[in-house]
Write a protein that holds these residues in place. Structure first.
Motif, PDB file in Angstrom:
ATOM      1  N   PHE A  41     -56.507  67.860  38.094  1.00  0.00           N
ATOM      2  CA  PHE A  41     -57.455  67.601  37.013  1.00  0.00           C
ATOM      3  C   PHE A  41     -56.949  66.466  36.133  1.00  0.00           C
ATOM      4  O   PHE A  41     -55.870  66.544  35.542  1.00  0.00           O
ATOM      5  CB  PHE A  41     -57.681  68.840  36.147  1.00  0.00           C
ATOM      6  CG  PHE A  41     -58.794  68.609  35.177  1.00  0.00           C
ATOM      7  CD1 PHE A  41     -60.107  68.880  35.523  1.00  0.00           C
ATOM      8  CD2 PHE A  41     -58.543  68.024  33.946  1.00  0.00           C
ATOM      9  CE1 PHE A  41     -61.153  68.598  34.658  1.00  0.00           C
ATOM     10  CE2 PHE A  41     -59.585  67.741  33.073  1.00  0.00           C
ATOM     11  CZ  PHE A  41     -60.892  68.024  33.437  1.00  0.00           C
ATOM     12  N   SER A  42     -57.716  65.381  36.096  1.00  0.00           N
ATOM     13  CA  SER A  42     -57.410  64.248  35.215  1.00  0.00           C
ATOM     14  C   SER A  42     -58.654  63.395  35.173  1.00  0.00           C
ATOM     15  O   SER A  42     -59.751  63.896  35.410  1.00  0.00           O
ATOM     16  CB  SER A  42     -56.213  63.457  35.751  1.00  0.00           C
ATOM     17  OG  SER A  42     -55.828  62.483  34.806  1.00  0.00           O
ATOM     18  N   ASP A  43     -58.538  62.111  34.896  1.00  0.00           N
ATOM     19  CA  ASP A  43     -59.690  61.208  34.992  1.00  0.00           C
ATOM     20  C   ASP A  43     -59.198  59.872  35.528  1.00  0.00           C
ATOM     21  O   ASP A  43     -58.036  59.493  35.311  1.00  0.00           O
ATOM     22  CB  ASP A  43     -60.358  61.009  33.623  1.00  0.00           C
ATOM     23  CG  ASP A  43     -61.684  60.268  33.779  1.00  0.00           C
ATOM     24  OD1 ASP A  43     -62.679  60.905  34.148  1.00  0.00           O
ATOM     25  OD2 ASP A  43     -61.701  59.039  33.577  1.00  0.00           O
ATOM     26  N   TYR A  60     -63.853  76.621  32.427  1.00  0.00           N
ATOM     27  CA  TYR A  60     -63.467  75.264  32.011  1.00  0.00           C
ATOM     28  C   TYR A  60     -63.977  74.991  30.595  1.00  0.00           C
ATOM     29  O   TYR A  60     -63.242  74.512  29.735  1.00  0.00           O
ATOM     30  CB  TYR A  60     -64.020  74.207  32.979  1.00  0.00           C
ATOM     31  CG  TYR A  60     -63.840  72.789  32.464  1.00  0.00           C
ATOM     32  CD1 TYR A  60     -62.583  72.181  32.491  1.00  0.00           C
ATOM     33  CD2 TYR A  60     -64.905  72.071  31.915  1.00  0.00           C
ATOM     34  CE1 TYR A  60     -62.397  70.899  31.994  1.00  0.00           C
ATOM     35  CE2 TYR A  60     -64.727  70.794  31.409  1.00  0.00           C
ATOM     36  CZ  TYR A  60     -63.471  70.214  31.456  1.00  0.00           C
ATOM     37  OH  TYR A  60     -63.287  68.945  30.957  1.00  0.00           O
ATOM     38  N   ARG A  75     -65.169  67.015  41.915  1.00  0.00           N
ATOM     39  CA  ARG A  75     -65.356  67.475  40.530  1.00  0.00           C
ATOM     40  C   ARG A  75     -65.401  69.000  40.464  1.00  0.00           C
ATOM     41  O   ARG A  75     -66.082  69.565  39.596  1.00  0.00           O
ATOM     42  CB  ARG A  75     -66.615  66.870  39.914  1.00  0.00           C
ATOM     43  CG  ARG A  75     -66.762  65.366  40.116  1.00  0.00           C
ATOM     44  CD  ARG A  75     -65.648  64.557  39.483  1.00  0.00           C
ATOM     45  NE  ARG A  75     -65.575  64.728  38.060  1.00  0.00           N
ATOM     46  CZ  ARG A  75     -66.220  63.980  37.160  1.00  0.00           C
ATOM     47  NH1 ARG A  75     -66.965  63.007  37.565  1.00  0.00           N
ATOM     48  NH2 ARG A  75     -66.078  64.185  35.896  1.00  0.00           N
ATOM     49  N   CYS A 114     -56.043  66.382  29.456  1.00  0.00           N
ATOM     50  CA  CYS A 114     -55.430  65.553  30.516  1.00  0.00           C
ATOM     51  C   CYS A 114     -53.942  65.312  30.252  1.00  0.00           C
ATOM     52  O   CYS A 114     -53.188  65.013  31.168  1.00  0.00           O
ATOM     53  CB  CYS A 114     -56.141  64.208  30.616  1.00  0.00           C
ATOM     54  SG  CYS A 114     -57.812  64.326  31.273  1.00  0.00           S
ATOM     55  N   ALA A 116     -63.372  71.078  39.396  1.00  0.00           N
ATOM     56  CA  ALA A 116     -62.696  71.763  38.291  1.00  0.00           C
ATOM     57  C   ALA A 116     -63.371  71.637  36.938  1.00  0.00           C
ATOM     58  O   ALA A 116     -63.048  72.362  36.032  1.00  0.00           O
ATOM     59  CB  ALA A 116     -61.255  71.274  38.179  1.00  0.00           C
ATOM     60  N   GLY A 117     -64.260  70.740  36.705  1.00  0.00           N
ATOM     61  CA  GLY A 117     -64.831  70.653  35.356  1.00  0.00           C
ATOM     62  C   GLY A 117     -66.290  71.033  35.383  1.00  0.00           C
ATOM     63  O   GLY A 117     -66.751  71.762  36.254  1.00  0.00           O
ATOM     64  N   LEU A 144     -53.720  71.189  32.252  1.00  0.00           N
ATOM     65  CA  LEU A 144     -54.351  70.552  33.410  1.00  0.00           C
ATOM     66  C   LEU A 144     -54.081  71.368  34.676  1.00  0.00           C
ATOM     67  O   LEU A 144     -54.925  71.440  35.578  1.00  0.00           O
ATOM     68  CB  LEU A 144     -53.976  69.063  33.536  1.00  0.00           C
ATOM     69  CG  LEU A 144     -52.612  68.625  34.060  1.00  0.00           C
ATOM     70  CD1 LEU A 144     -52.560  68.607  35.572  1.00  0.00           C
ATOM     71  CD2 LEU A 144     -52.310  67.233  33.531  1.00  0.00           C
ATOM     72  N   VAL A 151     -56.562  74.381  34.573  1.00  0.00           N
ATOM     73  CA  VAL A 151     -57.936  73.996  34.900  1.00  0.00           C
ATOM     74  C   VAL A 151     -58.072  73.629  36.386  1.00  0.00           C
ATOM     75  O   VAL A 151     -59.093  73.921  37.017  1.00  0.00           O
ATOM     76  CB  VAL A 151     -58.362  72.841  33.964  1.00  0.00           C
ATOM     77  CG1 VAL A 151     -59.631  72.190  34.431  1.00  0.00           C
ATOM     78  CG2 VAL A 151     -58.535  73.356  32.537  1.00  0.00           C
ATOM     79  N   THR A 152     -57.039  73.024  36.948  1.00  0.00           N
ATOM     80  CA  THR A 152     -57.058  72.706  38.384  1.00  0.00           C
ATOM     81  C   THR A 152     -57.170  73.977  39.224  1.00  0.00           C
ATOM     82  O   THR A 152     -57.827  73.996  40.272  1.00  0.00           O
ATOM     83  CB  THR A 152     -55.766  71.958  38.788  1.00  0.00           C
ATOM     84  OG1 THR A 152     -55.662  70.769  38.016  1.00  0.00           O
ATOM     85  CG2 THR A 152     -55.750  71.617  40.267  1.00  0.00           C
TER      86      THR A 152
END
Ligand code: 1CP
Length: 341
Positions: free
Chosen positions: A70-72, A32, A23, A45, A25-26, A51, A54-55
């Motif tokens: 960066f995603s979920d 962020y 985690r 996302c 990146a967030g 994305l 942010v990564t």
């Protein structure tokens, strides 16, 4: 290219353990939060440029040896026919609690369902090339994904999933099988797009006992690992499973992520051959500098050297001071195995 991370995944010797942070990146980075003020989480996302930005944020700030996309974990499930929103965790519009709902789920082709993720991976590879940092792709493990789909949101006890498996186990197994096919295709597509390693997050596996782990996690994760591991290293992180690491090793992953329950050297012994990733308790980063540094060094002194990737024992917590992450990284990058000094 900084090869330290990929070499450690394969158990080759390295000058010092690589370091990255789950985690990373967030959550705790002000840069962020600045991006998130402008767009919703799902919009972020679904935008390859954002994305990608942010990564790269933690890579710009710290000397991490790997970047994670960066995603979920829930993003690839929308196209199975799931009504997905975030508030702030995943919320499922019509939770899956019947055989009929499981049968209606599709196994999507990721090139059609999540082109933005794959475009993000391609953009990132280009950006990371000049920085010499490898890219980790990721997905959720079938059991952990099923907890969200059946409970409808984050939960503590997973009573709906337990109930579902007890009343109609074959429908539950079909759900896990459909998730397995979705996740395997999703990870294959990430690798095709350029991901150089992948991590499978099984955050809620520790809710199960050994027999249930063997029934509801192991066979499905093993199938995913078999499809990916010949191409790039696979990291499997089943949180809370140190009581039965011998069983975890049967998943066949190149690297096993561990939480803070056992020291790295004991995990090595019990896993018999795979590399180990972990395992600083995330709360440590709320302590003073001397505490952060000595706890980090203590892990390096039992792990360190070959077959260890330094990480936290779970994701970095919201509110973690940014300087503390810097102290931790600084200790790892300056550490040398005793035989090298
Ligand atoms: O408002 C926001 O910004 C949303 C908060 C958020 C973020 C930043 C969510 C919702 N997901 C993410 C990103 C995310 N999720 C990443 C990207 C990389 C990074 O942060 O560096 C990754 C790898 C995940 C993976 C993920 N999502 C896991 C597995 C890892 C873990 O921490 O255990 C899980 C369980 C989720 C579900 C999820 N998504 C979001 C939240 C708040 C949650 C947890 C919900 C719960 O309490 O059960």
């Amino acid at each position: 290219m900084n090869q330290r991370f990929l070499q450690a995944c394969r158990g080759e010797s390295v000058d010092r353990p690589p370091v990255w942070m789950m985690r990373q990146a967030g959550r705790y980075l002000p840069e962020y939060r600045a991006v998130r003020e402008k767009v919703s989480f799902l919009e972020l996302c679904k935008s390859p440029d954002l994305l990608c930005e942010v990564t790269l944020q933690p890579i710009e700030r710290y000397r991490f040896d790997a970047a994670i996309l960066f995603s979920d974990i829930m993003v690839p499930l929308e196209a199975m026919g799931i009504d997905l929103t975030f508030n702030p965790g995943p919320v499922i519009g019509d939770p899956i609690r019947s055989r009929k709902q499981v049968e209606a789920l599709r196994v999507p082709d990721p090139r059609e369902s999540v082109p933005y993720v794959l475009e993000g991976v391609r953009l990132l590879r280009r950006e990371l090339e000049s920085r010499g940092v490898p890219l980790i792709g990721f997905a959720g493990a079938p059991y952990t994904l099923a907890t969200y789909l059946v409970e409808g949101s984050g939960a503590k006890q997973f009573t709906w999933l337990g109930r579902f498996l007890a009343h109609d186990e074959s429908a539950g197994l079909l759900l896990l099988e459909k998730l397995t096919q979705t996740v395997a295709a999703y990870l294959e597509a990430q690798v095709d797009a350029g991901a150089q390693a992948v991590q499978i997050f099984d955050t809620w596996a520790g809710n199960l006992g050994r027999e249930e782990f063997r029934r509801y996690c192991l066979p499905f994760v093993r199938e995913i690992v078999q499809r990916i591991s010949g191409r790039v290293p696979v990291i499997y992180f089943p949180k809370g499973c140190s009581a039965f690491l011998e069983d975890v090793s049967e998943a066949g992953a190149d690297v096993v992520g561990i939480d803070w329950q056992l020291p790295v050297d004991e995990c090595w012994q019990r896993l018999g051959g795979s590399s180990v990733q972990g395992n600083l308790h995330p709360v440590t980063l709320f302590g003073p500098e001397s505490h952060v540094r000595s706890k980090t060094r203590a892990i390096l002194d039992v792990g360190g050297g070959r077959g260890h990737i330094f990480n936290l024992g779970h994701g970095v917590l919201p509110g973690t001071p940014v300087e503390a992450v810097g102290w931790m990284v600084d200790e790892v990058v300056n550490w040398r195995p005793p035989w090298a000094v």
